[in-house]
Design a protein around this motif. Structure first.
Motif, PDB file in Angstrom:
ATOM      1  N   THR A   1       0.845  -1.186   0.000  1.00  0.00           N
ATOM      2  CA  THR A   1       0.000   0.000   0.000  1.00  0.00           C
ATOM      3  C   THR A   1       0.880   1.236   0.000  1.00  0.00           C
ATOM      4  OG1 THR A   1      -0.115   0.140   2.432  1.00  0.00           O
ATOM      5  CG2 THR A   1      -1.771  -1.212   1.326  1.00  0.00           C
ATOM      6  N   GLY A   2       0.355   2.333  -0.537  1.00  0.00           N
ATOM      7  CA  GLY A   2       1.108   3.575  -0.565  1.00  0.00           C
ATOM      8  C   GLY A   2       1.279   4.077  -1.986  1.00  0.00           C
ATOM      9  N   LYS A   3       1.675   5.339  -2.101  1.00  0.00           N
ATOM     10  CA  LYS A   3       1.812   5.993  -3.401  1.00  0.00           C
ATOM     11  C   LYS A   3       3.006   5.469  -4.174  1.00  0.00           C
ATOM     12  CE  LYS A   3       2.283  10.602  -5.466  1.00  0.00           C
ATOM     13  NZ  LYS A   3       2.414  12.055  -5.178  1.00  0.00           N
ATOM     14  N   VAL A   4       4.098   5.174  -3.472  1.00  0.00           N
ATOM     15  CA  VAL A   4       5.332   4.751  -4.124  1.00  0.00           C
ATOM     16  C   VAL A   4       5.655   3.324  -3.705  1.00  0.00           C
ATOM     17  CG1 VAL A   4       7.814   5.162  -4.318  1.00  0.00           C
ATOM     18  CG2 VAL A   4       6.243   7.097  -4.253  1.00  0.00           C
ATOM     19  N   ASN A   5       5.923   2.480  -4.680  1.00  0.00           N
ATOM     20  CA  ASN A   5       6.275   1.090  -4.403  1.00  0.00           C
ATOM     21  C   ASN A   5       7.764   1.020  -4.082  1.00  0.00           C
ATOM     22  OD1 ASN A   5       6.454  -1.678  -4.234  1.00  0.00           O
ATOM     23  ND2 ASN A   5       6.430  -1.992  -6.446  1.00  0.00           N
ATOM     24  N   ARG A   6       8.072   1.223  -2.815  1.00  0.00           N
ATOM     25  CA  ARG A   6       9.469   1.192  -2.377  1.00  0.00           C
ATOM     26  C   ARG A   6       9.552   0.631  -0.968  1.00  0.00           C
ATOM     27  NH1 ARG A   6      10.851   6.365  -2.557  1.00  0.00           N
ATOM     28  NH2 ARG A   6      12.018   6.344  -4.508  1.00  0.00           N
ATOM     29  N   GLU A   7      10.548  -0.193  -0.756  1.00  0.00           N
ATOM     30  CA  GLU A   7      10.870  -0.671   0.582  1.00  0.00           C
ATOM     31  C   GLU A   7      12.378  -0.503   0.770  1.00  0.00           C
ATOM     32  OE1 GLU A   7      10.780  -4.747   3.295  1.00  0.00           O
ATOM     33  OE2 GLU A   7       9.927  -4.753   1.285  1.00  0.00           O
ATOM     34  N   ILE A   8      12.766   0.434   1.603  1.00  0.00           N
ATOM     35  CA  ILE A   8      14.184   0.727   1.795  1.00  0.00           C
ATOM     36  C   ILE A   8      14.839  -0.390   2.600  1.00  0.00           C
ATOM     37  CG2 ILE A   8      15.825   2.313   2.867  1.00  0.00           C
ATOM     38  CD1 ILE A   8      13.854   4.573   2.219  1.00  0.00           C
ATOM     39  N   VAL A   9      15.962  -0.890   2.085  1.00  0.00           N
ATOM     40  CA  VAL A   9      16.701  -1.942   2.787  1.00  0.00           C
ATOM     41  C   VAL A   9      18.123  -1.471   3.035  1.00  0.00           C
ATOM     42  CG1 VAL A   9      15.313  -3.830   1.859  1.00  0.00           C
ATOM     43  CG2 VAL A   9      17.321  -3.044   0.581  1.00  0.00           C
ATOM     44  N   GLY A  10      18.715  -1.941   4.095  1.00  0.00           N
ATOM     45  CA  GLY A  10      20.097  -1.578   4.411  1.00  0.00           C
ATOM     46  C   GLY A  10      21.072  -2.267   3.474  1.00  0.00           C
ATOM     47  N   LEU A  11      22.253  -1.675   3.320  1.00  0.00           N
ATOM     48  CA  LEU A  11      23.250  -2.244   2.421  1.00  0.00           C
ATOM     49  C   LEU A  11      23.652  -3.649   2.858  1.00  0.00           C
ATOM     50  CD1 LEU A  11      24.605  -1.106  -0.129  1.00  0.00           C
ATOM     51  CD2 LEU A  11      26.626  -0.618   1.259  1.00  0.00           C
ATOM     52  N   GLU A  12      23.574  -3.897   4.149  1.00  0.00           N
ATOM     53  CA  GLU A  12      23.939  -5.220   4.655  1.00  0.00           C
ATOM     54  C   GLU A  12      22.967  -6.299   4.177  1.00  0.00           C
ATOM     55  OE1 GLU A  12      21.032  -3.448   7.491  1.00  0.00           O
ATOM     56  OE2 GLU A  12      22.854  -2.741   6.471  1.00  0.00           O
ATOM     57  N   GLN A  13      21.791  -5.896   3.701  1.00  0.00           N
ATOM     58  CA  GLN A  13      20.816  -6.851   3.185  1.00  0.00           C
ATOM     59  C   GLN A  13      20.988  -7.106   1.691  1.00  0.00           C
ATOM     60  OE1 GLN A  13      17.499  -4.511   5.464  1.00  0.00           O
ATOM     61  NE2 GLN A  13      16.649  -6.507   4.966  1.00  0.00           N
ATOM     62  N   ILE A  14      21.956  -6.435   1.091  1.00  0.00           N
ATOM     63  CA  ILE A  14      22.209  -6.611  -0.345  1.00  0.00           C
ATOM     64  C   ILE A  14      23.539  -7.345  -0.491  1.00  0.00           C
ATOM     65  CG2 ILE A  14      22.492  -5.446  -2.559  1.00  0.00           C
ATOM     66  CD1 ILE A  14      21.058  -3.028  -1.290  1.00  0.00           C
ATOM     67  N   PRO A  15      23.579  -8.485  -1.171  1.00  0.00           N
ATOM     68  CA  PRO A  15      24.838  -9.223  -1.326  1.00  0.00           C
ATOM     69  C   PRO A  15      25.956  -8.333  -1.860  1.00  0.00           C
ATOM     70  CG  PRO A  15      22.991 -10.536  -2.124  1.00  0.00           C
ATOM     71  CD  PRO A  15      22.446  -9.166  -1.829  1.00  0.00           C
ATOM     72  N   LYS A  16      27.172  -8.574  -1.380  1.00  0.00           N
ATOM     73  CA  LYS A  16      28.317  -7.730  -1.740  1.00  0.00           C
ATOM     74  C   LYS A  16      28.540  -7.677  -3.243  1.00  0.00           C
ATOM     75  CE  LYS A  16      31.603  -5.294   0.293  1.00  0.00           C
ATOM     76  NZ  LYS A  16      31.318  -4.228   1.290  1.00  0.00           N
ATOM     77  N   ASP A  17      28.468  -8.835  -3.904  1.00  0.00           N
ATOM     78  CA  ASP A  17      28.720  -8.817  -5.348  1.00  0.00           C
ATOM     79  C   ASP A  17      27.615  -8.079  -6.102  1.00  0.00           C
ATOM     80  OD1 ASP A  17      26.802 -10.737  -4.883  1.00  0.00           O
ATOM     81  OD2 ASP A  17      27.873 -12.378  -5.870  1.00  0.00           O
ATOM     82  N   VAL A  18      26.395  -8.071  -5.560  1.00  0.00           N
ATOM     83  CA  VAL A  18      25.318  -7.301  -6.180  1.00  0.00           C
ATOM     84  C   VAL A  18      25.572  -5.805  -6.006  1.00  0.00           C
ATOM     85  CG1 VAL A  18      22.844  -6.798  -6.125  1.00  0.00           C
ATOM     86  CG2 VAL A  18      23.642  -9.163  -5.917  1.00  0.00           C
ATOM     87  N   GLN A  19      26.113  -5.420  -4.867  1.00  0.00           N
ATOM     88  CA  GLN A  19      26.472  -4.007  -4.664  1.00  0.00           C
ATOM     89  C   GLN A  19      27.471  -3.557  -5.734  1.00  0.00           C
ATOM     90  OE1 GLN A  19      27.873  -3.183  -0.656  1.00  0.00           O
ATOM     91  NE2 GLN A  19      26.579  -4.808   0.196  1.00  0.00           N
ATOM     92  N   TYR A  20      28.438  -4.409  -6.002  1.00  0.00           N
ATOM     93  CA  TYR A  20      29.479  -4.049  -6.957  1.00  0.00           C
ATOM     94  C   TYR A  20      28.943  -3.915  -8.387  1.00  0.00           C
ATOM     95  CZ  TYR A  20      33.209  -4.756  -3.524  1.00  0.00           C
ATOM     96  OH  TYR A  20      34.032  -4.642  -2.436  1.00  0.00           O
ATOM     97  N   THR A  21      27.850  -4.604  -8.700  1.00  0.00           N
ATOM     98  CA  THR A  21      27.316  -4.482 -10.064  1.00  0.00           C
ATOM     99  C   THR A  21      26.906  -3.045 -10.365  1.00  0.00           C
ATOM    100  OG1 THR A  21      25.027  -5.025  -9.397  1.00  0.00           O
ATOM    101  CG2 THR A  21      26.456  -6.870 -10.034  1.00  0.00           C
ATOM    102  N   PHE A  22      26.377  -2.358  -9.369  1.00  0.00           N
ATOM    103  CA  PHE A  22      25.951  -0.970  -9.589  1.00  0.00           C
ATOM    104  C   PHE A  22      27.144  -0.040  -9.752  1.00  0.00           C
ATOM    105  CE2 PHE A  22      22.314  -3.024  -7.761  1.00  0.00           C
ATOM    106  CZ  PHE A  22      21.249  -2.466  -8.442  1.00  0.00           C
ATOM    107  N   VAL A  23      28.198  -0.292  -9.016  1.00  0.00           N
ATOM    108  CA  VAL A  23      29.410   0.519  -9.146  1.00  0.00           C
ATOM    109  C   VAL A  23      30.052   0.264 -10.505  1.00  0.00           C
ATOM    110  CG1 VAL A  23      31.674   1.041  -8.150  1.00  0.00           C
ATOM    111  CG2 VAL A  23      29.755   0.450  -6.656  1.00  0.00           C
ATOM    112  N   ALA A  24      30.079  -1.011 -10.892  1.00  0.00           N
ATOM    113  CA  ALA A  24      30.673  -1.356 -12.189  1.00  0.00           C
ATOM    114  C   ALA A  24      29.870  -0.766 -13.341  1.00  0.00           C
ATOM    115  CB  ALA A  24      30.744  -2.881 -12.329  1.00  0.00           C
ATOM    116  N   ALA A  25      28.576  -0.646 -13.172  1.00  0.00           N
ATOM    117  CA  ALA A  25      27.732  -0.126 -14.251  1.00  0.00           C
ATOM    118  C   ALA A  25      27.820   1.379 -14.379  1.00  0.00           C
ATOM    119  CB  ALA A  25      26.277  -0.545 -14.009  1.00  0.00           C
ATOM    120  N   GLU A  26      27.945   2.085 -13.278  1.00  0.00           N
ATOM    121  CA  GLU A  26      27.763   3.536 -13.303  1.00  0.00           C
ATOM    122  C   GLU A  26      29.010   4.361 -12.998  1.00  0.00           C
ATOM    123  OE1 GLU A  26      25.045   5.083 -14.211  1.00  0.00           O
ATOM    124  OE2 GLU A  26      23.858   3.269 -14.500  1.00  0.00           O
ATOM    125  N   ASN A  27      29.927   3.813 -12.182  1.00  0.00           N
ATOM    126  CA  ASN A  27      30.975   4.713 -11.665  1.00  0.00           C
ATOM    127  C   ASN A  27      32.087   3.876 -11.026  1.00  0.00           C
ATOM    128  OD1 ASN A  27      30.890   7.286  -9.046  1.00  0.00           O
ATOM    129  ND2 ASN A  27      32.444   6.859 -10.543  1.00  0.00           N
TER     130      ASN A  27
END
Length: 742
Positions: free
Chosen positions: A83-109
C-alpha cells in the motif's frame, strides 16, 4: 653625414614610425596580461563557487525519495499486499549481497570508492547540453545521481546541475561511501513501478533483495540506464540486444576491478526476468486482511497517520494455505449454490468467518465477504448482528464457574434436569420472560446436555436467571464477548447482544484452551527502520477454570455428535461446537473447534437497498430456513478437514468432574429435529413436509439444514403436510417482542 648615413637614419625612423601602433596593441595584449586575466577570472569563478558552496546547504530529502510502501506479508513471508503511493521498501546495504552491490558501481561509476563525489567534466558537458538543448548529460557519478534522486528533482536546468555539483561535494565529505551507495540503490527507479532494489527484486525476479545473485544484480544495474527500453518482457529486439550488451559490460568491469573472478564470470548466463505481474491490490480477501491488521495496530497505538508515512513491513499470522482453504470452502459450500443475479434472497447473503489457533491466539484465516472492493464492510469483524445461540455455552460456563444452582437447589452441570417446555415462564426473574423453543416444540424434563444438543431456549433462559444475569455478563466479558448492546435481562440467554465472528472465535478458543484467555491476533510483527510495535501476548491467564472450560467442551462435543451441529461431524477429527440462528432468521452461526483449530462461521442477511439493513435469510439457495447447522456448519466442516490436512488424531484432553450421562433422545425424529427456525413467519411455517422414506445417510447424519428434497424444512410450494399457526411472540418485559432462536 654621408648619404649612406642618412639612408640608415631614415630607415630606422621609418621602422620606429611603422611599429608604433602594433607595439602598443602588443603591449596591451601581452601573454603575461592574458594569463593574468585568465587566472583572475578563475579566481573570480572560484570565489563565486566558494560563495555558492557556502550558501547552498544540503537540503532535506525530497518528499518522494523517502516515500515507501507498507508491505503486508503472510506468515510464510509471501507478499500479500503493498500500500502507498510509491512502491518502495528501503533496505540496508547489509541486506544486499556484496557482489550485487558491486554491479551498480561497475555499471555507473568504477571510481566511486576513490572519487570526491563529482565528475567535473561530465557536469560541464551536462551544462553545455542543457544550454544547447541537447538533452540529458552522461557521466554523473553515483553520488551525483543519488543527490539528484534524494535531495533534488529531475528538472534539467543549469541551476539544478550546479546545485547537484555543490551538494554532491558536501555529501561526499559528510557521508560514508556505503551510505551513499545504499541511498542510490534504494532511490533509483527500475521500471515496473518499482522504486529501489527491494521492489525491483520482487518485480523482476520474485525474491527479496537479499536473495539476488550477481547475474540478476547486473541486470538490475544495467536496467537503470533505460528502464522501459530494457525491460525484457516488453523490449524490442534492439532493446534486448542493448541490455544484454550492457549486462556483459557490467560483469566485465567487475572482473577488471577484481570484484568477480574470471572463471565465475565465464559461467554466468543472462538471467531472463519473470513476466510482470500486477501489484497485489485490495481485491478479494486482501482488503479485509489488511483492514484487520491495521485495526489491530491502531489498538496498539499505531494510527493511520503513522502508516501513511510508509516503510512498514507487517507480517500477519495468516497461514496462506489455510486462507485459501477457507475461501474455497465458502465458495464450494455457499457461493456456488447461490444465484446472486436472479434471486433477491441470495443477493442479500453475506458470509464471514474467523479461524484461530487456540494455543497461540493467531488468526490463521479470515473471510470478510465476497470482495473487499465491492463490499467494504468486513463480515468477519462486524458487530451489528446477534450471535444467537452460540452464546448459550457462555451461560453454562458461568453456571459452572459460579457453582450455581437451580431454583430447586440442585447444582448445575451437564446432567442437571431442566424443564424444556416451550413458552415456560422463567422463575426468579423480575422481568417476565417465556421464550418459545424452535417451532414451538416442548421437550419436557431434559438434561443440560440435551438442552445443548437441541438448543432449547426455555432451559437456558431459566439457567441464566438461576446463575444471575450480572454474573452471566461478567463471565461473558471475561471470555471475550464484547459489551455491545448487552442487556441484563433473561433474553440475553439467546445471544441478543452484538458480536462478530472474530469475537466469538476468541470466546470459543478460550474454551478450547482450557479457560486460558485467547485474544485473536492477526499481526505477528510490525517493523520499521525507526521503530517496532510491541505486541501483547495473545494468550492470557485463566478467566474460567479448566474444569469449567472442559465441561463446556464435553457438552459441545454432543452438539456435533448428535445435536444441531451434525453437519460438522467427521470421523477424521474430534470436534465441539454450537449452532445459532438469530431472531427473524437474520443471521446463522456455527462456532466450533477441534483440539488444534477454532473457527466461527456466520451468514448475515443484509439488504441490497441503499442504506442496507438486516433482512431474513429464509430461502437462501432455495433451501428453506437458514440456520447455523446448515451452510455455516458445512463451510466449517469443509474448511476444518482441509485445514487439518485431511484430519487429525488429536483428541480433547478434558478434566470433567461430571461427564454427561447417556440419555434417551427426547426428539428422535430427524425431520422434527433438524431445523431450528428462530422466527417462523406465516409464509415460512404454513407447511412442514416430511420425507416418508429417508435414506440411511439422511437419518444417520441428521443434516440440520437439508434441501427441500430432504423435506425437513418448509416447502415453498405446499403439497400437503402438517399445518400450524405461527406462535405468539414472547415479551421479555421491555416491550420488545422476541422470536424464538436456536
Amino acid at each position: 653625414m654621408g648619404r649612406a648615413d642618412e639612408r640608415g637614419a631614415r630607415q630606422r625612423g621609418a621602422r620606429r614610425a611603422g611599429t608604433a601602433g602594433p607595439t602598443g596593441i602588443r603591449r596591451f595584449f601581452t601573454w603575461r596580461k592574458l594569463l593574468g586575466t585568465f587566472f583572475g577570472f578563475c579566481l573570480i569563478v572560484m570565489g563565486a563557487f566558494f560563495v555558492v558552496y557556502l550558501m547552498v546547504p544540503v537540503p532535506a530529502a525530497n518528499a518522494e525519495a523517502e516515500m515507501q510502501s507498507n508491505i503486508y506479508k503472510y506468515s510464510d513471508g509471501t507478499v500479500l499486499a503493498r500500500t502507498g503511493k510509491v512502491n518502495r521498501e528501503i533496505v540496508g546495504l547489509e541486506q544486499i549481497p556484496k557482489d550485487v552491490q558491486y554491479t551498480f558501481v561497475a555499471a555507473e561509476n568504477k571510481s566511486f570508492f576513490e572519487d570526491s563525489g563529482v565528475d567535473l567534466k561530465g557536469t560541464l558537458r551536462g551544462v553545455k547540453n542543457t544550454l544547447t538543448g541537447k538533452g540529458k548529460q552522461g557521466g554523473s557519478t553515483i553520488t551525483q545521481q543519488y543527490v539528484k534522486n534524494y535531495y533534488l528533482d529531475q528538472d534539467q536546468t543549469v541551476t539544478r546541475k550546479l546545485k547537484e555539483l555543490v551538494i554532491s561535494l558536501k555529501v561526499d565529505q559528510k557521508k560514508e561511501k556505503s551510505e551513499i551507495l545504499a541511498g542510490y540503490i534504494n532511490t533509483s527507479y527500475y521500471g515496473r513501478n518499482a522504486h529501489g532494489i527491494q521492489a525491483a527484486a520482487q518485480a523482476y525476479y520474485g525474491v527479496d533483495a537479499e536473495k539476488l545473485n550477481v547475474a540478476q544484480g547486473a541486470y538490475l544495474a544495467a536496467l537503470l540506464q533505460a528502464p522501459s527500453q530494457y525491460d525484457w518482457s516488453s523490449a524490442s529486439e534492439t532493446g534486448r540486444k542493448l541490455v544484454t550488451e550492457r549486462w556483459n559490460y557490467v560483469l566485465d568491469n567487475m572482473v577488471e576491478e577484481g570484484w568477480l573472478g574470471a572463471g565465475e564470470r565465464a559461467g554466468l548466463e543472462f538471467p531472463v526476468p519473470k513476466a510482470p505481474r500486477p501489484a497485489p491490490g485490495m481485491e478479494g480477501q486482501t482488503g479485509y486482511l489488511v483492514e484487520a491488521a491495521n485495526a489491530e495496530l491502531a489498538r496498539q497505538g499505531l494510527d493511520e497517520e503513522d502508516l501513511k508515512g510508509g516503510g512498514w513491513t507487517i507480517t500477519l499470522n495468516v497461514d496462506r494455505k489455510k486462507q485459501r482453504e477457507l475461501e474455497e470452502a465458502v465458495k464450494d459450500q455457499l457461493e456456488e449454490k447461490l444465484d446472486r443475479e436472479d434471486s433477491k434472497v441470495d443477493a442479500t447473503v453475506q458470509a464471514g468467518a474467523t479461524s484461530v489457533d487456540p494455543r497461540t491466539g493467531k488468526v490463521v484465516a479470515l473471510y470478510g465477504g465476497t470482495d473487499a472492493t465491492q463490499h467494504w464492510l468486513s463480515n468477519a469483524t462486524r458487530r451489528d448482528y446477534q450471535p444467537a445461540s452460540t452464546f448459550k455455552p457462555v451461560v453454562l460456563a458461568s453456571a459452572l464457574e459460579n457453582e450455581s444452582r437451580t431454583q430447586d437447589g440442585d447444582p448445575i452441570g451437564l446432567n442437571t434436569v431442566y424443564d424444556g417446555t416451550s413458552k415456560r415462564p422463567v422463575k426468579g426473574s423480575d422481568t417476565p420472560f417465556a421464550p418459545q423453543n424452535d417451532l414451538g416444540r416442548s421437550y419436557g424434563p431434559v438434561s443440560v446436555q440435551t438442552a445443548l444438543n437441541r438448543s432449547i431456549n426455555s432451559a437456558f433462559a431459566q439457567m441464566a436467571v438461576d446463575v444471575g444475569l450480572d454474573r452471566v455478563k461478567e463471565t461473558a466479558l471475561e471470555l471475550g464477548v464484547p459489551d455491545v448492546n448487552f442487556p441484563e435481562r433473561p433474553a440475553v440467554s439467546l445471544g441478543t447482544m452484538g458480536a462478530s465472528t472474530w469475537d466469538m472465535a476468541g470466546v470459543y478458543a478460550t474454551l478450547d484452551n482450557h479457560g486460558k484467555k485467547v485474544t485473536p491476533t492477526i499481526v505477528a510483527k510490525a517493523e520499521h527502520k525507526d521503530r517496532t510495535v510491541e505486541l501483547p501476548d495473545p494468550i492470557g491467564g485463566s478467566v474460567v477454570s479448566r474444569e469449567t472450560a472442559d465441561t463446556v467442551t464435553a457438552g459441545l462435543t454432543g452438539v456435533v455428535a448428535q445435536g444441531s451441529g451434525v453437519a460438522a461431524k467427521s470421523s477424521a477429527y474430534e470436534a465441539a461446537g454450537k449452532t445459532g440462528t438469530s431472531e427473524k432468521n437474520r443471521s446463522a452461526w456455527f462456532a466450533g473447534y477441534t483440539p488444534e483449530l477454532t473457527t466461527v462461521v456466520a451468514l448475515f442477511g443484509e439488504s441490497t437497498a441503499e442504506g442496507g439493513g438486516q433482512v431474513s435469510l429464509t430461502g437462501t439457495a432455495n433451501s428453506g430456513r437458514a440456520n447455523g447447522g446448515g451452510f455455516p456448519a458445512r463451510i466449517w466442516g469443509d474448511y476444518t478437514l482441509d485445514a487439518l490436512n485431511g484430519g487429525s488424531d488429536a483428541s480433547f484432553d478434558l478434566d470433567v468432574a461430571e461427564p454427561a450421562s447417556p440419555e434417551p433422545d427426547p426428539d428422535p425424529t430427524p425431520s422434527e429435529t433438524e431445523t431450528e427456525d428462530p422466527d417462523p413467519t406465516p409464509s415460512e411455517t404454513e407447511t412442514e413436509t416430511r420425507d416418508p422414506d429417508p435414506t440411511p445417510s439422511e437419518t444417520e447424519t441428521r443434516d440440520p439444514d437439508p434441501t427441500p428434497s430432504q423435506t425437513q424444512g418448509p416447502d415453498p410450494t405446499p403439497s400437503g403436510g402438517v399445518t400450524f399457526s405461527p406462535p405468539v411472540e414472547p415479551d421479555d418485559g421491555s416491550g420488545e417482542r422476541l422470536r424464538p432462536q436456536d
